[in-house]
Every structure is written in structure tokens, then in C-alpha cells.
Design a protein around this motif. Structure first.
Motif: not given
Length: 481
Positions: A340-346, A370-376, A408-409
Motif C-alpha cells: 500500500l503506497t502513498s501514491t495509491e492513497v493519494a 504529482t506524487a506518482s511523477i515524483l515516485e518515478w 499511476a498504478m
């Protein structure tokens, strides 16, 4: 189900061969303790959620993130050839839920020493809550995959060797009740009040504060899951979870820590690099979508071919060397396993706001993308530029959030499948070569295991009738539109 039970018995014996250290040879003996069972269950759960093995998790193919190069059965939704559903049952009921249940039994039967007596009641409550959270997570996976499933009788196979199936909506409501009780049980825990199985808990080291945040995030996931089928229960619990505090940064991610050496490296690495096989490349549907908007995540997601990102048409075979394949993350042995990730939760927060707090929805959507783009590996500037091409549409918010959650997923395909079924975006088309049983559509559920049809036939028939047919095209109770 009798064959599943036989496998379960083997699974029980295997738990006595797993040390609290995931590095340890699984064939070495030890005295069974809760931490060892939890380590085993967590790894098996993460392995299932993250593996690209066509024998057990084909959702990267179903969601058209990837495409097979040579053997294209699964890209065309032929899951029975490999008995995929049998393996999903075994992975989750046997390897995960059974071992977590055994850990609960041991904890409940434990007689504390005189030195432990004062602290034991609180410690016991914390341990049981953490285990229950993982059980809730796993049962939600199973309901979201099949619909009605064995639930109340599944936990007691000695008494119910052929368990009945429970109604999926009823299970969901009970899972929310359970997660709320777990959050309450963890409310008095502090970061330093580690339970005794801390070394066995590879996700958060037994930290009750981290697990409480995870539980709130899972509560939000459960609530969003039934937003269309039970909006009142969904809204109450989703907003309460957000207010209580969910995962908001990668530091809080629920990750399983894989290692560089076999047998504990990431199952992506196992199936892509260690196997020496070249079975998967990027799916044309996703690659073309990302190309159209110059998506900054492409270098993380895929390699290039001749300086370009090229996807293989869905359902077709092709040469591995001619197409973009998965990026470095998939060929790195210790890439953490997503639970379970912060991007999913966002994205759940964005969806909750779109449904029930529309004024905050645009900012929540921006935060999620933005969270997804930063994640990658992208930057805030990259996110701003990308969002200029994909602004939030308040009128058709399901399209905005659905398409962006799908992208994102990419490395959480089971979750991407849920977003797609619930929001109906993006528009995914089945390949013309798909099996007839798919009815010309992308599957919206997995069929029950063949073993259930053979050995638990009465209960399988009742469950199949209750959900409207054991078909790939049968919508789950929460998939309303």
C-alpha cells in the motif's frame, strides 16, 4: 476444495520451516513463533501482489500495461489453461490467511512469564490488531477478484472442509468493522512500544503507529471500494480515515523489503532477469497514451527502442528486441514490494474529494498525479507541465481520476484493475483474438478455481448463482456502472 485443504496442510507444515529472517533457508527447522509465521505470510502476500508470473497474477496484462511476446494466452484472457485461479486461492488462503490465523492462535494461547505479565495485555492487543489488518487486506483482495468467497467458514477448515461462500457486500461491511476495531486497538501504541514479533514484521517492524496509519489508509481503500454500492457507509468511513491520518509520503509506504539474493529477491526480478526469459514488453495501449502527453514517467516505466517508446499491440506476439520493456526497477533484485503506497492513497483521497468534497478535489487530484511523477523520478516542474496537458475535469472527474490512476498504478496492477472497474476509465478494448468466454470485453472478475467446481461443487454453484454467473464478464457487487 478438498485439494485446496490438502495444500493448506502442506502450507501449515511449511510454516515450521521459515525463520523470522526472510534470508533464512526455508527448509531449515525452527520452533514455530508468531514472528516466523508473519514473515512468511507477508512475503507470500507481497509475492502474489507483485509477481508478473502468468501462473498467478496476470493483471499487468489485463490492464494493458504489458504484453506477452511469445505465449499470448493470458493476454487474450485464457486463465484456465494454467489454473490461475487455483493459484490465487492457494497463495492467499493457504500461504497468507492460514499462517496469519495460526499466528493469532499462538498469541491467544501464550502464557506470559512473570516479567511479561504487566505489559502482555497491551502487547497482545497490538499484535492481534496488526495480524488482523493483514487479514483484512487479503480478504479484500479476494473479494475484489472473485466476488462472493469463503469467509466465515474459511477460517475453520477442520470444522468446514467444504466452506460456504459469503456475500461480498456483507464481507466488505465486516472488513470495515474489523479495521475500525484494529485502529482502536492500536490507538494507545507509541513508536517505541514494539510487539514481540517486531523482527518478524518486515513491513513496519511492529511499529503500532505506522500500522495505525496503514490501517486508516486501508479503511479509506475499503470505503472507496464500495462508494457506488453503499455510498453512505463509504462516505462516513472514507472521510473519517482521511481525518484520522493516512499515508501521505513514501516514508510511510507499506513495502515488503526484498533482498539481493535468491530466494528473497523481488518476484519481478525472478521472472524477468533471473529466469533469463524475455516474455514481456510494454503494452501499446499504455505506451501510446503516455507518448501522447510526453509523460515524464516513461524513463522509469520503460526502456527505449531506437530512442522511442514502442508498445506491442495487445493480444499479439512479437520480438522482445523490437519493443520497449520494463525499466530498471523490474530488473533490480531488491526493489521493494508494493503493498500500500502513498501514491495509491493519494488517488483515494482525490476520489473521496471528487465524490464528497468537490471544492478540494482539484488540489487533491494535482497532489495525486504529482506524487506518482515524483515516485518515478520526475520533478515538481515535470508534474506541473504534465498537469497542464491533463487538467482536472470537475464535470467528468471519473475520467480524470480514472485515467491518471490507471497510469499511476502501473506497478500496482491489481489496484489499477479496481480503479478501472469502479470508474470505467480509461476505455480499454479487448483484443479481437480474446477467448470467447470474455465476450469481447476486458475481464471484470476472475472465474472461481476449477478445484472449487470439482470438489466444493454445491457451494460453488450457489455462489455462482448468487453473483449472476461464474464468468469473466460478471460484474462484482460494487461495480455498478
Amino acid at each position: 476444495m478438498k485439494k485446496i485443504i490438502a495444500i493448506l496442510a502442506i502450507g501449515l507444515s511449511m510454516t515450521a520451516c521459515v525463520n523470522e529472517d526472510a534470508n533464512t533457508d526455508p527448509n531449515s527447522a525452527y520452533s514455530t513463533v508468531p514472528g516466523s509465521l508473519i514473515t512468511y505470510a507477508q512475503k507470500e502476500l507481497s509475492d502474489y501482489v507483485n509477481t508478473p508470473s502468468v501462473n498467478e497474477n496476470n493483471f499487468r496484462l489485463t490492464m494493458q500495461y504489458w504484453q506477452e511476446t511469445t505465449y499470448v494466452n493470458e493476454s487474450n484472457y485464457d486463465f484456465t489453461n494454467r489454473n490461475v485461479s487455483n493459484q490465487i486461492y492457494s497463495d492467499n488462503y493457504v500461504n497468507v490467511l492460514n499462517n496469519l490465523g495460526k499466528a493469532k492462535t499462538i498469541i491467544n494461547a501464550y502464557a506470559p512469564t512473570a516479567d511479561e505479565l504487566a505489559a502482555w495485555p497491551a502487547n497482545k492487543k497490538t499484535q492481534l490488531a496488526i495480524i488482523d489488518i493483514m487479514q483484512v487486506y487479503t480478504y479484500q483482495l479476494l473479494v475484489d477478484t472473485f466476488g462472493n468467497i469463503p469467509y466465515t467458514q474459511a477460517a475453520n477448515l477442520a470444522q468446514y472442509p467444504l466452506p460456504a461462500y459469503d456475500d461480498g457486500a456483507t464481507i466488505y461491511a465486516d472488513l470495515i468493522t474489523r479495521i475500525n476495531a484494529d485502529i482502536t486497538a492500536l490507538s494507545s501504541g507509541t513508536a517505541n512500544s514494539f510487539p514481540t514479533f517486531s523482527s518478524g514484521d518486515k513491513i513496519y517492524g511492529g511499529d503500532p503507529v505506522a500500522w495505525r496509519t496503514f490501517a486508516n489508509s486501508l479503511k479509506l481503500k475499503l470505503a472507496i471500494g464500495i462508494a457506488d454500492s453503499n455510498p453512505t457507509l463509504a462516505q462516513t468511513n472514507a472521510l473519517a480515515a482521511i481525518a484520522a491520518g493516512v499515508i501521505t509520503s513514501p516514508a510511510g509506504n507499506g513495502h515488503f523489503p526484498y533482498q539481493e539474493a535468491s530466494p528473497n529477491y523481488n518476484p519481478l526480478y525472478e521472472n524477468l532477469e533471473a529466469s533469463g526469459r524475455e516474455d514481456f514488453v510494454g503494452g501499446k495501449t499504455l505506451v501510446d497514451y503516455m507518448n501522447a502527453s510526453n509523460d515524464p514517467r516513461r524513463p522509469g516505466y520503460f526502456t527505449t527502442k531506437g530512442g522511442q517508446y514502442i508498445g506491442l499491440p495487445i493480444g499479439e506476439g512479437g520480438e522482445f528486441a523490437d519493443y520497449s520493456h520494463a525499466g530498471d526497477y523490474a530488473y533490480t533484485p531488491d526493489t521493494p514490494g508494493n503493498i500500500l503506497t502513498s501514491t495509491e492513497v493519494a488517488f483515494y483521497v482525490a476520489e473521496a474529494n471528487a465524490r464528497w468534497n468537490t471544492a478540494a478535489a482539484p488540489a487533491a487530484y494535482t497532489a495525486a498525479v504529482t506524487a506518482s511523477i515524483l515516485e518515478w523520478g520526475g520533478s515538481a516542474a515535470d508534474a506541473t507541465a504534465y498537469l497542464a496537458t491533463k487538467p482536472y475535469d470537475a464535470v467528468n472527474w471519473k475520467k480524470s481520476i480514472g485515467e491518471q490512476a490507471w497510469v499511476a498504478m502501473y506497478n500496482q496492477a491489481l489496484t489499477g484493475w479496481n480503479f478501472w472497474r469502479r470508474l470505467d476509465f480509461p476505455v480499454l478494448l479487448a483484443p479481437p483474438t480474446a477467448i470467447n468466454n470474455a465476450g469481447g470485453k476486458v475481464p471484470v472478475r476472475m472465474a472461481y478455481p476449477v478445484l472449487e467446481q470439482q470438489t466444493n461443487s454445491t457451494n460453488w454453484k450457489a455462489a455462482s448463482t448468487a453473483i449472476g454467473g461464474d464468468l469473466l464478464t460478471t460484474k462484482l457487487f460494487w461495480d455498478k456502472f
